[in-house]
Design a protein around this motif. Sequence first.
Motif, PDB file in Angstrom:
ATOM      1  N   LEU A 220       3.842 -13.832  -0.258  1.00 26.67           N
ATOM      2  CA  LEU A 220       3.599 -12.449   0.150  1.00 26.67           C
ATOM      3  C   LEU A 220       2.355 -12.303   1.026  1.00 26.67           C
ATOM      4  O   LEU A 220       2.362 -11.562   2.015  1.00 26.67           O
ATOM      5  CB  LEU A 220       3.490 -11.547  -1.079  1.00 26.67           C
ATOM      6  CG  LEU A 220       4.816 -11.057  -1.656  1.00 26.67           C
ATOM      7  CD1 LEU A 220       4.623 -10.445  -3.031  1.00 26.67           C
ATOM      8  CD2 LEU A 220       5.467 -10.045  -0.706  1.00 26.67           C
ATOM      9  N   GLY A 221       1.281 -12.986   0.666  1.00 27.97           N
ATOM     10  CA  GLY A 221       0.059 -12.904   1.462  1.00 27.97           C
ATOM     11  C   GLY A 221       0.290 -13.410   2.876  1.00 27.97           C
ATOM     12  O   GLY A 221      -0.145 -12.784   3.857  1.00 27.97           O
ATOM     13  N   PHE A 270      -6.477  -7.470   5.373  1.00 24.68           N
ATOM     14  CA  PHE A 270      -7.269  -8.427   4.591  1.00 24.68           C
ATOM     15  C   PHE A 270      -7.129  -8.175   3.095  1.00 24.68           C
ATOM     16  O   PHE A 270      -6.933  -9.102   2.313  1.00 24.68           O
ATOM     17  CB  PHE A 270      -8.736  -8.333   5.014  1.00 24.68           C
ATOM     18  CG  PHE A 270      -9.680  -9.117   4.143  1.00 24.68           C
ATOM     19  CD1 PHE A 270      -9.752 -10.498   4.249  1.00 24.68           C
ATOM     20  CD2 PHE A 270     -10.490  -8.484   3.209  1.00 24.68           C
ATOM     21  CE1 PHE A 270     -10.614 -11.229   3.443  1.00 24.68           C
ATOM     22  CE2 PHE A 270     -11.349  -9.199   2.404  1.00 24.68           C
ATOM     23  CZ  PHE A 270     -11.414 -10.589   2.521  1.00 24.68           C
ATOM     24  N   ILE A 271      -7.230  -6.915   2.684  1.00 21.24           N
ATOM     25  CA  ILE A 271      -7.144  -6.577   1.256  1.00 21.24           C
ATOM     26  C   ILE A 271      -5.758  -6.893   0.707  1.00 21.24           C
ATOM     27  O   ILE A 271      -5.624  -7.480  -0.372  1.00 21.24           O
ATOM     28  CB  ILE A 271      -7.484  -5.087   1.042  1.00 21.24           C
ATOM     29  CG1 ILE A 271      -8.960  -4.834   1.328  1.00 21.24           C
ATOM     30  CG2 ILE A 271      -7.147  -4.649  -0.385  1.00 21.24           C
ATOM     31  CD1 ILE A 271      -9.342  -3.365   1.361  1.00 21.24           C
ATOM     32  N   ALA A 272      -4.712  -6.527   1.453  1.00 18.10           N
ATOM     33  CA  ALA A 272      -3.345  -6.788   0.987  1.00 18.10           C
ATOM     34  C   ALA A 272      -3.080  -8.283   0.892  1.00 18.10           C
ATOM     35  O   ALA A 272      -2.536  -8.771  -0.111  1.00 18.10           O
ATOM     36  CB  ALA A 272      -2.332  -6.128   1.917  1.00 18.10           C
ATOM     37  N   SER A 273      -3.459  -9.015   1.927  1.00 15.54           N
ATOM     38  CA  SER A 273      -3.244 -10.464   1.927  1.00 15.54           C
ATOM     39  C   SER A 273      -4.041 -11.136   0.808  1.00 15.54           C
ATOM     40  O   SER A 273      -3.528 -12.007   0.093  1.00 15.54           O
ATOM     41  CB  SER A 273      -3.650 -11.047   3.281  1.00 15.54           C
ATOM     42  OG  SER A 273      -3.508 -12.447   3.301  1.00 15.54           O
ATOM     43  N   SER A 274      -5.297 -10.714   0.629  1.00 20.70           N
ATOM     44  CA  SER A 274      -6.134 -11.290  -0.434  1.00 20.70           C
ATOM     45  C   SER A 274      -5.567 -10.974  -1.809  1.00 20.70           C
ATOM     46  O   SER A 274      -5.552 -11.839  -2.692  1.00 20.70           O
ATOM     47  CB  SER A 274      -7.567 -10.738  -0.327  1.00 20.70           C
ATOM     48  OG  SER A 274      -8.151 -11.101   0.889  1.00 20.70           O
ATOM     49  N   GLY A 275      -5.097  -9.738  -1.999  1.00 28.42           N
ATOM     50  CA  GLY A 275      -4.517  -9.361  -3.284  1.00 28.42           C
ATOM     51  C   GLY A 275      -3.323 -10.210  -3.648  1.00 28.42           C
ATOM     52  O   GLY A 275      -3.223 -10.739  -4.765  1.00 28.42           O
ATOM     53  N   PHE A 276      -2.401 -10.366  -2.707  1.00 26.35           N
ATOM     54  CA  PHE A 276      -1.216 -11.183  -2.973  1.00 26.35           C
ATOM     55  C   PHE A 276      -1.575 -12.657  -3.163  1.00 26.35           C
ATOM     56  O   PHE A 276      -0.983 -13.350  -3.998  1.00 26.35           O
ATOM     57  CB  PHE A 276      -0.201 -11.038  -1.835  1.00 26.35           C
ATOM     58  CG  PHE A 276       0.582  -9.755  -1.884  1.00 26.35           C
ATOM     59  CD1 PHE A 276       1.300  -9.405  -3.023  1.00 26.35           C
ATOM     60  CD2 PHE A 276       0.606  -8.894  -0.804  1.00 26.35           C
ATOM     61  CE1 PHE A 276       2.023  -8.216  -3.077  1.00 26.35           C
ATOM     62  CE2 PHE A 276       1.333  -7.710  -0.846  1.00 26.35           C
ATOM     63  CZ  PHE A 276       2.040  -7.375  -1.985  1.00 26.35           C
TER      64      PHE A 276
END
Length: 293
Positions: A220-221, A270-276
């Motif tokens: 996902l990230g 960045f936040i979405a990619s880091s979260g996943f």
Amino acid sequence: MDAQLEIKAESLAGKKQKSLLWYKIKKNPMTILGFSLIFILAALALFAPWITSYDPIKINMAERFQPPSASHWFGTDEVGRDIFTRVIYGARLSLGASITIVVVAGLIGSVIGAIAGYFGNWVDQIIMRIMDMLLAFPTLVLAMVLAATLGPNLINAMLAISIVKIPVYVRLARGEALSIKKKLYVVAAKTFRVNDFYIIIRHIIPNTITPVIIQITLDLGDTILLVATLGFLGLGARPPAPEWGTMISTGFKHMLEQWWYATFPGLAVFIASSGFNLIGDGLRDILDPKSAR
């Protein structure tokens, strides 16, 4: 009788493993952080109409290029649209597209991989050689070529990335199928001449779900970045759609004077990619303790 006992034993083991997995997730702070980040983004996307009163695509030239302020938290763009509004509405497109891509790729790849692993022989050879051909190309380059060939829009970009992602799931499901087809209950079903496709649907595919789900969280990230990259290159969503990559592409032209334009959509990516990535890495470490060493 032995086959039934084996099925019951595996069912109980599966329930125990799920309980243990949830316990380990709660004990892993980085995984919890990842879930929290994605939950916040998903909540913002879901409740966007109640969070902001601005329209994400309505033009207001009187307020163009306004810096961040109390009335426009993330500032405005070149035609006066509120960037905060576009970022949270863009979460619907970016998160929705990424999740759809990996789910579709995971489902299709699982079915193809299960068929290849179960039947083997020439079926396996043909399928795996096609997958090897796809894997021979760099992911981003192949996605760009497919998206450009299909035409620049979000649907075609999603289709292109899905095609690029399928081989990973095919190889994963095939490996699981090679092991599962040797199980006693599968052998018993074949002995009683149960239809092969029924065996694949009833026994093979359900037992490949867990590793596929783990792979989906890991992908996902990367998929978020691919969707944004294609949008940045003009091969994804088309303006005025509030997609993060498209916003970064337009805002990049004004980066020196209006820094906020590209910065906030970039932070969202960045936040979405880091979260996943945190979720995927956490689940991988929990299920494979050796990888954490």
